[in-house]
Design a protein around this motif. Structure first.
Motif, PDB file in Angstrom:
ATOM      1  N   MET A 125       0.835  -1.190   0.000  1.00 15.78           N
ATOM      2  CA  MET A 125       0.000   0.000   0.000  1.00 15.78           C
ATOM      3  C   MET A 125       0.876   1.247   0.000  1.00 15.78           C
ATOM      4  N   ASN A 126       0.609   2.198  -0.928  1.00  9.42           N
ATOM      5  CA  ASN A 126       1.336   3.461  -0.909  1.00  9.42           C
ATOM      6  C   ASN A 126       0.407   4.587  -0.451  1.00  9.42           C
ATOM      7  N   THR A 127       0.939   5.812  -0.421  1.00  8.43           N
ATOM      8  CA  THR A 127       0.156   6.930   0.093  1.00  8.43           C
ATOM      9  C   THR A 127      -1.086   7.182  -0.748  1.00  8.43           C
ATOM     10  N   GLU A 128      -0.954   7.051  -2.067  1.00  8.79           N
ATOM     11  CA  GLU A 128      -2.093   7.265  -2.942  1.00  8.79           C
ATOM     12  C   GLU A 128      -3.189   6.232  -2.667  1.00  8.79           C
ATOM     13  N   ASP A 129      -2.775   4.977  -2.429  1.00 11.64           N
ATOM     14  CA  ASP A 129      -3.745   3.930  -2.103  1.00 11.64           C
ATOM     15  C   ASP A 129      -4.504   4.280  -0.828  1.00 11.64           C
ATOM     16  N   LEU A 130      -3.786   4.821   0.166  1.00 12.62           N
ATOM     17  CA  LEU A 130      -4.417   5.167   1.434  1.00 12.62           C
ATOM     18  C   LEU A 130      -5.485   6.228   1.221  1.00 12.62           C
ATOM     19  N   ILE A 131      -5.191   7.242   0.433  1.00 18.65           N
ATOM     20  CA  ILE A 131      -6.168   8.289   0.163  1.00 18.65           C
ATOM     21  C   ILE A 131      -7.389   7.698  -0.539  1.00 18.65           C
ATOM     22  N   ASP A 132      -7.148   6.739  -1.419  1.00 15.98           N
ATOM     23  CA  ASP A 132      -8.248   6.123  -2.169  1.00 15.98           C
ATOM     24  C   ASP A 132      -9.165   5.288  -1.273  1.00 15.98           C
ATOM     25  N   ILE A 133      -8.608   4.691  -0.201  1.00 16.67           N
ATOM     26  CA  ILE A 133      -9.448   3.809   0.617  1.00 16.67           C
ATOM     27  C   ILE A 133     -10.216   4.557   1.700  1.00 16.67           C
ATOM     28  N   LEU A 134      -9.891   5.821   1.954  1.00 12.82           N
ATOM     29  CA  LEU A 134     -10.607   6.563   2.989  1.00 12.82           C
ATOM     30  C   LEU A 134     -12.117   6.606   2.728  1.00 12.82           C
ATOM     31  N   PRO A 135     -12.564   6.872   1.491  1.00 17.35           N
ATOM     32  CA  PRO A 135     -14.015   6.844   1.249  1.00 17.35           C
ATOM     33  C   PRO A 135     -14.623   5.473   1.510  1.00 17.35           C
ATOM     34  N   ALA A 136     -13.897   4.414   1.177  1.00 19.54           N
ATOM     35  CA  ALA A 136     -14.414   3.059   1.410  1.00 19.54           C
ATOM     36  C   ALA A 136     -14.582   2.792   2.903  1.00 19.54           C
ATOM     37  N   ILE A 137     -13.637   3.264   3.699  1.00 17.36           N
ATOM     38  CA  ILE A 137     -13.754   3.112   5.155  1.00 17.36           C
ATOM     39  C   ILE A 137     -14.975   3.882   5.659  1.00 17.36           C
ATOM     40  N   GLY A 138     -15.163   5.090   5.123  1.00 17.50           N
ATOM     41  CA  GLY A 138     -16.274   5.921   5.567  1.00 17.50           C
ATOM     42  C   GLY A 138     -17.638   5.351   5.252  1.00 17.50           C
ATOM     43  N   GLN A 139     -17.717   4.430   4.310  1.00 20.17           N
ATOM     44  CA  GLN A 139     -18.994   3.845   3.916  1.00 20.17           C
ATOM     45  C   GLN A 139     -19.351   2.597   4.722  1.00 20.17           C
ATOM     46  N   GLN A 140     -18.473   2.170   5.619  1.00 18.40           N
ATOM     47  CA  GLN A 140     -18.730   0.968   6.411  1.00 18.40           C
ATOM     48  C   GLN A 140     -19.718   1.256   7.536  1.00 18.40           C
ATOM     49  N   GLN A 141     -20.284   0.169   8.101  1.00 19.36           N
ATOM     50  CA  GLN A 141     -21.116   0.315   9.281  1.00 19.36           C
ATOM     51  C   GLN A 141     -20.274   0.874  10.428  1.00 19.36           C
ATOM     52  N   PRO A 142     -20.891   1.565  11.413  1.00 20.48           N
ATOM     53  CA  PRO A 142     -20.124   2.236  12.469  1.00 20.48           C
ATOM     54  C   PRO A 142     -19.038   1.405  13.136  1.00 20.48           C
ATOM     55  N   PRO A 143     -19.276   0.145  13.551  1.00 21.73           N
ATOM     56  CA  PRO A 143     -18.194  -0.583  14.214  1.00 21.73           C
ATOM     57  C   PRO A 143     -16.988  -0.832  13.315  1.00 21.73           C
ATOM     58  N   GLN A 144     -17.250  -1.253  12.069  1.00 28.79           N
ATOM     59  CA  GLN A 144     -16.148  -1.491  11.142  1.00 28.79           C
ATOM     60  C   GLN A 144     -15.394  -0.201  10.844  1.00 28.79           C
ATOM     61  N   ARG A 145     -16.166   0.853  10.623  1.00 32.74           N
ATOM     62  CA  ARG A 145     -15.543   2.136  10.317  1.00 32.74           C
ATOM     63  C   ARG A 145     -14.662   2.622  11.473  1.00 32.74           C
ATOM     64  N   LEU A 146     -15.183   2.520  12.697  1.00 38.57           N
ATOM     65  CA  LEU A 146     -14.414   3.022  13.833  1.00 38.57           C
ATOM     66  C   LEU A 146     -13.157   2.191  14.056  1.00 38.57           C
ATOM     67  N   LEU A 147     -13.271   0.873  13.939  1.00 40.21           N
ATOM     68  CA  LEU A 147     -12.091   0.026  14.123  1.00 40.21           C
ATOM     69  C   LEU A 147     -10.980   0.434  13.165  1.00 40.21           C
ATOM     70  N   LEU A 148     -11.307   0.573  11.882  1.00 34.98           N
ATOM     71  CA  LEU A 148     -10.290   0.919  10.895  1.00 34.98           C
ATOM     72  C   LEU A 148      -9.760   2.329  11.103  1.00 34.98           C
ATOM     73  N   MET A 149     -10.638   3.269  11.451  1.00 32.86           N
ATOM     74  CA  MET A 149     -10.176   4.639  11.642  1.00 32.86           C
ATOM     75  C   MET A 149      -9.316   4.773  12.892  1.00 32.86           C
ATOM     76  N   MET A 150      -9.617   4.014  13.948  1.00 35.26           N
ATOM     77  CA  MET A 150      -8.769   4.076  15.134  1.00 35.26           C
ATOM     78  C   MET A 150      -7.380   3.536  14.828  1.00 35.26           C
ATOM     79  N   MET A 151      -7.316   2.438  14.056  1.00 33.68           N
ATOM     80  CA  MET A 151      -6.009   1.895  13.669  1.00 33.68           C
ATOM     81  C   MET A 151      -5.263   2.857  12.770  1.00 33.68           C
TER      82      MET A 151
END
Length: 206
Positions: free
Chosen positions: A1-27
């Motif tokens: 994963m590079n920096t560009e990939d990380l920026i691309d996955i932020l919207p995907a994380i934001g579309q998850q249900q609250p528990p999944q989203r929070l787990l990934l965002m905390m990490m």
């Protein structure tokens, strides 16, 4: 994963249900390990002191870790706590195994949540490595980076950390979270904004 990939996955994380989203965002937001994050307890999160404590018994290296909480992260956590309580969940785990089971989700389930967003292209550890790389790109001091990753430290490092570290960790995470928000402005938005409270048992979300 590079920096560009990380920026691309932020919207995907934001579309998850609250528990999944929070787990990934905390990490992602702290560089924390998946095993330590899935065990997070509300009693170890202080909105007054603005910190998240990982006790040594939950830490991989048996060393307690304290993460400063930015204003955005506090707002996200508060909204998630309100979302949990609206569903009738009042126990201490951020990521419960089910609505009725007062245990954290298993490591396999946490990894499954990551795979669901990544489509098996990257792992939770990749989030941690990418956070470390971005901190370096942002000019965060090497010892501050190592402290945020809770890596083992020698006595000289420990003396430095005792004197200077907590403020520098806070400043580093504030800078980093601003960088994340530039990549996707609502990545740290409260749960109530992106995920309206719904009448759905936590067990179904897990």
């Amino acid at each position: 994963m590079n920096t560009e990939d990380l920026i691309d996955i932020l919207p995907a994380i934001g579309q998850q249900q609250p528990p999944q989203r929070l787990l990934l965002m905390m990490m992602l937001a702290h560089g924390s390990r998946i095993g330590e994050t899935r065990k997070a307890l509300w009693k170890n999160i202080s909105f007054i002191e603005k910190r998240w404590l990982i006790p040594k018994e939950d830490a991989k290296n048996d060393v307690a870790m304290s993460y400063p909480l930015t204003s955005e992260m506090i707002e996200l956590l508060r909204s998630y706590q309100a979302w949990q309580r609206a569903l009738g969940y009042n126990s201490d785990h951020l990521f419960p195994l089910s609505h009725w089971n007062n245990q954290p989700i298993h490591s396999a389930k946490a990894s499954e949540w990551v795979r669901g967003v990544s489509k098996k292209a990257w792992s939770a550890h990749d989030l941690r490595k990418r956070a470390r790389s971005i901190w370096a790109e942002l000019g965060v001091d090497y010892i501050v980076c190592e402290s945020l990753l809770n890596h083992a430290r020698d006595k000289l490092d420990q003396a430095y950390i005792h004197t200077h570290m907590e403020l520098q960790k806070k400043e580093a995470l504030e800078t980093y979270h601003k960088w994340l928000k530039k990549g996707w402005c609502t990545c740290l938005a409260p749960v109530s904004i992106q995920n309206p409270i719904i009448d759905k048992p936590l067990s179904r979300l897990a």
